[in-house]
Design a protein around this motif. Structure first.
Motif, PDB file in Angstrom:
ATOM      1  N   THR A  87     -17.197  -6.159 -35.408  1.00  0.00           N
ATOM      2  CA  THR A  87     -18.486  -5.374 -35.544  1.00  0.00           C
ATOM      3  C   THR A  87     -18.490  -3.859 -36.181  1.00  0.00           C
ATOM      4  O   THR A  87     -18.019  -3.107 -35.288  1.00  0.00           O
ATOM      5  CB  THR A  87     -19.767  -5.153 -35.102  1.00  0.00           C
ATOM      6  N   PRO A  88     -19.046  -3.298 -37.147  1.00  0.00           N
ATOM      7  CA  PRO A  88     -18.082  -1.467 -36.962  1.00  0.00           C
ATOM      8  C   PRO A  88     -18.793  -1.335 -36.198  1.00  0.00           C
ATOM      9  O   PRO A  88     -19.319  -0.983 -35.721  1.00  0.00           O
ATOM     10  CB  PRO A  88     -19.038  -1.564 -38.648  1.00  0.00           C
ATOM     11  N   ASP A  89     -17.439   0.326 -36.209  1.00  0.00           N
ATOM     12  CA  ASP A  89     -17.800   1.000 -35.752  1.00  0.00           C
ATOM     13  C   ASP A  89     -17.566   0.668 -34.073  1.00  0.00           C
ATOM     14  O   ASP A  89     -18.188   1.479 -33.182  1.00  0.00           O
ATOM     15  CB  ASP A  89     -19.250   1.891 -35.510  1.00  0.00           C
ATOM     16  N   THR A  90     -16.851  -0.347 -33.659  1.00  0.00           N
ATOM     17  CA  THR A  90     -17.267  -0.963 -32.210  1.00  0.00           C
ATOM     18  C   THR A  90     -15.054  -0.908 -31.776  1.00  0.00           C
ATOM     19  O   THR A  90     -15.194  -1.043 -32.861  1.00  0.00           O
ATOM     20  CB  THR A  90     -17.173  -2.382 -32.288  1.00  0.00           C
ATOM     21  N   ASP A  91     -14.711  -1.728 -30.722  1.00  0.00           N
ATOM     22  CA  ASP A  91     -13.599  -1.115 -30.256  1.00  0.00           C
ATOM     23  C   ASP A  91     -12.611  -3.182 -31.373  1.00  0.00           C
ATOM     24  O   ASP A  91     -13.238  -3.350 -30.473  1.00  0.00           O
ATOM     25  CB  ASP A  91     -13.098  -1.353 -29.322  1.00  0.00           C
ATOM     26  N   ASP A  95     -14.536  -6.324 -28.677  1.00  0.00           N
ATOM     27  CA  ASP A  95     -15.965  -7.167 -29.353  1.00  0.00           C
ATOM     28  C   ASP A  95     -15.261  -8.577 -29.899  1.00  0.00           C
ATOM     29  O   ASP A  95     -16.028  -8.980 -29.632  1.00  0.00           O
ATOM     30  CB  ASP A  95     -16.179  -6.409 -31.518  1.00  0.00           C
TER      31      ASP A  95
END
Length: 251
Positions: A87-91, A95
């Motif tokens: 998922t965007p903007d996650t580690d 994730d």
């Protein structure tokens, strides 16, 4: 002979253990969420190579400012795949682990995970409710919350279709167990073979190379649209050193 990534990790682990944790390898293994045997062998410089997820966890903790750059240098293909699934903007690794926790959380969850990937046009909220009741609906909601599926009205869509989640060390054995649990040995086309024997390093490497080639051929079949069809085929390949008699050699 140690591969460059193993040599780098060995230096980082030794420095991390000695300078921050007073030589306590077991404590560091727990902090890194890594297998103690692997951390022990890295500390003593006897692990010849290191898998993607082990390297990721170690470098993230021991070199947080540069670990992504280092990982892309040593594992460009794996990093690209994980970033594609995350998922965007996650580690990416955290994730992925969240997705795995949901997908392998129960037998029903695993069934719905597989169906969501391979029977997208057949899986709906209505038939999940009919077959699995409120339990199935709650699992689909969890899958949606971590990005495994997207719900559009009655339809359950998969943004990950064709992008098999690559399980971390934490989940890969559970994935294999699920595959074995959900195949029918009585059906034609099913193959389960167990072998073991004492081999030297050259022999164990030969086994590894044979299976590595088999994986490439199997992946090519799955990726070929000419072979697409309604039969969901589960494949698992496993080979490795017997932990109870591991003498420190490595493939």
């Amino acid at each position: 002979m140690m591969e460059p990534i193993a040599r780098l990790l060995s230096l980082r682990v030794k420095e991390y253990v000695d300078s921050k944790h007073a030589g306590n390898i077991n404590k560091v293994a727990n902090i890194l969420k890594a297998d103690y045997n692997n951390v022990y062998r890295l500390y003593h410089g006897t692990l010849s190579n290191a898998p993607f997820f082990l390297a990721y966890e170690i470098l993230k903790k021991t070199d947080p400012d540069h670990f992504r750059t280092i990982m892309f240098d040593y594992f460009p293909v794996e990093m690209a795949k994980v970033a594609e699934i995350a998922t965007p903007d996650t580690d990416p690794l955290e994730d992925l682990n969240k997705k795995m926790m949901v997908a392998f959380g129960s037998d029903v969850a695993f069934i719905l995970y597989i169906r969501s990937q391979e029977q997208e046009n057949l899986l709906t909220i209505s038939n999940v409710k009919e077959e699995f009741g409120t339990l199935g609906l709650s699992i689909i909601d969890k899958m949606a919350s971590v990005g495994i599926v997207v719900i559009e009205g009655d339809r359950i869509l998969s943004p990950l279709k064709g992008k098999n989640l690559t399980p971390s060390e934490t989940h890969i054995k559970e994935h294999a167990k699920k595959h074995l649990q959900f195949i029918n040995l009585a059906l034609p086309g099913t193959l389960v073979v167990n072998r073991f024997g004492g081999l030297n390093d050259h022999g164990s490497r030969q086994i590894f190379k044979i299976l590595e080639s088999a994986v490439e051929e199997i992946d090519a079949v799955y990726a070929n649209s000419a072979f697409s069809g309604p039969n969901i085929v589960l494949s698992t390949i496993a080979s490795g050193l017997f932990l109870a008699t591991n003498n420190g050699s490595e493939q």
